[in-house]
Design a protein around this motif. Sequence first.
Motif, PDB file in Angstrom:
ATOM      1  N   ASN A 130     -41.539 -67.380 139.808  1.00 54.35           N
ATOM      2  CA  ASN A 130     -41.365 -67.262 138.364  1.00 54.35           C
ATOM      3  C   ASN A 130     -41.681 -65.876 137.802  1.00 54.35           C
ATOM      4  O   ASN A 130     -41.384 -65.589 136.641  1.00 54.35           O
ATOM      5  CB  ASN A 130     -42.275 -68.356 137.764  1.00 54.35           C
ATOM      6  CG  ASN A 130     -42.552 -68.244 136.315  1.00 54.35           C
ATOM      7  OD1 ASN A 130     -41.671 -68.464 135.498  1.00 54.35           O
ATOM      8  ND2 ASN A 130     -43.777 -67.906 135.962  1.00 54.35           N
ATOM      9  N   HIS A 131     -42.256 -64.983 138.646  1.00 53.21           N
ATOM     10  CA  HIS A 131     -42.670 -63.673 138.109  1.00 53.21           C
ATOM     11  C   HIS A 131     -42.977 -62.721 139.260  1.00 53.21           C
ATOM     12  O   HIS A 131     -43.946 -62.929 140.000  1.00 53.21           O
ATOM     13  CB  HIS A 131     -43.920 -63.874 137.235  1.00 53.21           C
ATOM     14  CG  HIS A 131     -44.414 -62.634 136.564  1.00 53.21           C
ATOM     15  ND1 HIS A 131     -44.377 -62.470 135.195  1.00 53.21           N
ATOM     16  CD2 HIS A 131     -44.971 -61.503 137.056  1.00 53.21           C
ATOM     17  CE1 HIS A 131     -44.894 -61.288 134.878  1.00 53.21           C
ATOM     18  NE2 HIS A 131     -45.270 -60.687 135.997  1.00 53.21           N
ATOM     19  N   THR A 132     -42.163 -61.683 139.403  1.00 52.69           N
ATOM     20  CA  THR A 132     -42.403 -60.713 140.478  1.00 52.69           C
ATOM     21  C   THR A 132     -41.924 -59.324 140.062  1.00 52.69           C
ATOM     22  O   THR A 132     -41.109 -59.197 139.146  1.00 52.69           O
ATOM     23  CB  THR A 132     -41.700 -61.172 141.779  1.00 52.69           C
ATOM     24  OG1 THR A 132     -42.120 -60.350 142.860  1.00 52.69           O
ATOM     25  CG2 THR A 132     -40.189 -61.083 141.672  1.00 52.69           C
ATOM     26  N   HIS A 133     -42.474 -58.294 140.726  1.00 55.22           N
ATOM     27  CA  HIS A 133     -42.100 -56.898 140.428  1.00 55.22           C
ATOM     28  C   HIS A 133     -41.631 -56.228 141.721  1.00 55.22           C
ATOM     29  O   HIS A 133     -42.402 -55.523 142.377  1.00 55.22           O
ATOM     30  CB  HIS A 133     -43.299 -56.119 139.875  1.00 55.22           C
ATOM     31  CG  HIS A 133     -43.945 -56.727 138.672  1.00 55.22           C
ATOM     32  ND1 HIS A 133     -43.489 -56.500 137.393  1.00 55.22           N
ATOM     33  CD2 HIS A 133     -45.018 -57.535 138.540  1.00 55.22           C
ATOM     34  CE1 HIS A 133     -44.255 -57.158 136.535  1.00 55.22           C
ATOM     35  NE2 HIS A 133     -45.187 -57.797 137.202  1.00 55.22           N
ATOM     36  N   LEU A 134     -40.385 -56.462 142.103  1.00 56.42           N
ATOM     37  CA  LEU A 134     -39.899 -55.942 143.388  1.00 56.42           C
ATOM     38  C   LEU A 134     -39.926 -54.426 143.462  1.00 56.42           C
ATOM     39  O   LEU A 134     -40.147 -53.852 144.524  1.00 56.42           O
ATOM     40  CB  LEU A 134     -38.462 -56.440 143.630  1.00 56.42           C
ATOM     41  CG  LEU A 134     -38.306 -57.935 143.912  1.00 56.42           C
ATOM     42  CD1 LEU A 134     -36.830 -58.300 144.010  1.00 56.42           C
ATOM     43  CD2 LEU A 134     -39.021 -58.315 145.197  1.00 56.42           C
ATOM     44  N   THR A 144     -45.587 -65.007 142.319  1.00 54.72           N
ATOM     45  CA  THR A 144     -46.372 -64.110 143.165  1.00 54.72           C
ATOM     46  C   THR A 144     -47.008 -62.974 142.356  1.00 54.72           C
ATOM     47  O   THR A 144     -48.061 -62.488 142.714  1.00 54.72           O
ATOM     48  CB  THR A 144     -45.506 -63.471 144.270  1.00 54.72           C
ATOM     49  OG1 THR A 144     -44.396 -62.808 143.664  1.00 54.72           O
ATOM     50  CG2 THR A 144     -45.046 -64.515 145.267  1.00 54.72           C
ATOM     51  N   ASP A 145     -46.347 -62.488 141.299  1.00 58.22           N
ATOM     52  CA  ASP A 145     -46.746 -61.245 140.624  1.00 58.22           C
ATOM     53  C   ASP A 145     -46.829 -60.119 141.655  1.00 58.22           C
ATOM     54  O   ASP A 145     -47.640 -59.211 141.526  1.00 58.22           O
ATOM     55  CB  ASP A 145     -48.071 -61.389 139.863  1.00 58.22           C
ATOM     56  CG  ASP A 145     -48.218 -60.359 138.748  1.00 58.22           C
ATOM     57  OD1 ASP A 145     -47.207 -59.732 138.360  1.00 58.22           O
ATOM     58  OD2 ASP A 145     -49.352 -60.166 138.258  1.00 58.22           O
ATOM     59  N   ALA A 146     -45.994 -60.202 142.711  1.00 57.17           N
ATOM     60  CA  ALA A 146     -45.953 -59.156 143.737  1.00 57.17           C
ATOM     61  C   ALA A 146     -45.668 -57.816 143.047  1.00 57.17           C
ATOM     62  O   ALA A 146     -44.931 -57.791 142.061  1.00 57.17           O
ATOM     63  CB  ALA A 146     -44.853 -59.467 144.746  1.00 57.17           C
ATOM     64  N   ILE A 184     -47.731 -68.917 130.168  1.00 53.10           N
ATOM     65  CA  ILE A 184     -48.855 -68.018 130.444  1.00 53.10           C
ATOM     66  C   ILE A 184     -48.722 -67.624 131.914  1.00 53.10           C
ATOM     67  O   ILE A 184     -48.884 -68.460 132.806  1.00 53.10           O
ATOM     68  CB  ILE A 184     -50.231 -68.683 130.221  1.00 53.10           C
ATOM     69  CG1 ILE A 184     -50.343 -69.274 128.812  1.00 53.10           C
ATOM     70  CG2 ILE A 184     -51.346 -67.679 130.506  1.00 53.10           C
ATOM     71  CD1 ILE A 184     -50.571 -68.296 127.703  1.00 53.10           C
ATOM     72  N   HIS A 185     -48.374 -66.358 132.150  1.00 55.21           N
ATOM     73  CA  HIS A 185     -48.132 -65.926 133.527  1.00 55.21           C
ATOM     74  C   HIS A 185     -49.461 -65.561 134.194  1.00 55.21           C
ATOM     75  O   HIS A 185     -50.381 -65.088 133.533  1.00 55.21           O
ATOM     76  CB  HIS A 185     -47.103 -64.777 133.531  1.00 55.21           C
ATOM     77  CG  HIS A 185     -47.600 -63.482 134.054  1.00 55.21           C
ATOM     78  ND1 HIS A 185     -47.770 -63.257 135.398  1.00 55.21           N
ATOM     79  CD2 HIS A 185     -47.953 -62.342 133.428  1.00 55.21           C
ATOM     80  CE1 HIS A 185     -48.221 -62.013 135.557  1.00 55.21           C
ATOM     81  NE2 HIS A 185     -48.336 -61.447 134.388  1.00 55.21           N
ATOM     82  N   SER A 186     -49.538 -65.828 135.508  1.00 54.49           N
ATOM     83  CA  SER A 186     -50.774 -65.634 136.282  1.00 54.49           C
ATOM     84  C   SER A 186     -51.978 -66.133 135.491  1.00 54.49           C
ATOM     85  O   SER A 186     -52.903 -65.385 135.179  1.00 54.49           O
ATOM     86  CB  SER A 186     -50.966 -64.167 136.680  1.00 54.49           C
ATOM     87  OG  SER A 186     -52.028 -64.083 137.609  1.00 54.49           O
ATOM     88  N   ALA A 236     -40.385 -60.753 129.251  1.00 57.47           N
ATOM     89  CA  ALA A 236     -41.529 -60.768 130.177  1.00 57.47           C
ATOM     90  C   ALA A 236     -41.835 -59.349 130.662  1.00 57.47           C
ATOM     91  O   ALA A 236     -40.894 -58.633 131.000  1.00 57.47           O
ATOM     92  CB  ALA A 236     -41.200 -61.661 131.382  1.00 57.47           C
ATOM     93  N   GLU A 237     -43.072 -58.920 130.720  1.00 58.04           N
ATOM     94  CA  GLU A 237     -44.202 -59.651 130.245  1.00 58.04           C
ATOM     95  C   GLU A 237     -44.824 -58.908 129.072  1.00 58.04           C
ATOM     96  O   GLU A 237     -44.955 -57.682 129.092  1.00 58.04           O
ATOM     97  CB  GLU A 237     -45.230 -59.815 131.379  1.00 58.04           C
ATOM     98  CG  GLU A 237     -45.632 -58.454 132.001  1.00 58.04           C
ATOM     99  CD  GLU A 237     -46.569 -58.568 133.195  1.00 58.04           C
ATOM    100  OE1 GLU A 237     -46.109 -58.303 134.319  1.00 58.04           O
ATOM    101  OE2 GLU A 237     -47.737 -58.930 133.000  1.00 58.04           O
ATOM    102  N   THR A 238     -45.189 -59.667 128.068  1.00 54.72           N
ATOM    103  CA  THR A 238     -45.832 -59.139 126.872  1.00 54.72           C
ATOM    104  C   THR A 238     -47.164 -59.866 126.731  1.00 54.72           C
ATOM    105  O   THR A 238     -47.495 -60.705 127.552  1.00 54.72           O
ATOM    106  CB  THR A 238     -44.943 -59.404 125.647  1.00 54.72           C
ATOM    107  OG1 THR A 238     -45.603 -58.949 124.461  1.00 54.72           O
ATOM    108  CG2 THR A 238     -44.673 -60.913 125.469  1.00 54.72           C
TER     109      THR A 238
END
Length: 300
Positions: A21-25, A247-249, A197-199, A136-138
């Motif tokens: 649902n949320h990653t930074h490749l 992951t929020d990788a 609410i992420h992470s 995303a993400e604020t």
Amino acid sequence: MTAPMPLPALPEPLPTRVVDNHTHLESIAGRLGTPEAPTIAEHLREAHKVGVDRLVQVGCDLDSAAASLQMPSGPAARMRVGVALHPNEVVSHHHIRETSPDGRDPISLPRHETTYDEAFARIAELARNSRVCAIAETGLDYFRAGERGRAVQRHAFRDHIALAKELGLPLQIHDREAHAAVLEVLDQDGAPEVTVIHSFSGDAAFARECLDRGLYLSFSGTVTFANARDLHEAAALVPTDRLLVETDAPYLTPHPNRGRVNTPAQLPHTVRFLADLRGEDLEPFCGHLSRVAEGLYGPF
Ligand SMILES: [Zn+2]
């Protein structure tokens, strides 16, 4: 220059496919410290191998938001995109450098020449691209911000809430040491229909406050840490239809690879941990996670 670090081994594949649902490749290569880092396409292939077949790529500064829209969707894992200005980026666009009330140094980001208003206008333009599935993400990051920084973050958070509502898009919130302030802004302005609410980093009481407001909670690798008792309690009480995983990788790598560089392919560790914690069978649990995410973001 940090020493090159190998990527952690691939976990055992999940029985049913899920969404990161949320990653930074775009940030993985920089963290690995090696020019031979896998390409974005290779990360998508690896993720698919272990059962992560869709992901939300989050570009939360001007460069990464634009770059995310140019990334491939596939081979294998499909990608949609979130765009926004991260709260720390907002502070940087305002050229504010101040220590936090408890004396923490400000986060060191490049000093942007673009004003906040110009930057937000650009994000609002990019958000109209059909690949974008979320703002995303604020949110609020009070960890390294002083009073002025916190004030401009709140202003920007409101702008992003309004944008998500205008475009009918889900909102993903970054909340670092700002639980009460995040809820206060949402109560004043009204949360967008789909707000995540992420992470998630709160305890059971905060989880209940979020659930009472109809929010979705997304858990990252931090929930797998043995000493994260508050998070375990929170993750155990979230109804399955409000639960997401991410992951929020390249950050927040799950156990047993904590301290290494994270990638979307590490998500199965977090999924298995959550299934065990909640006493759910893995296969139907994956099916639920997949349906909830697809319900929010649509087909990938
Ligand atoms: Zn993130």
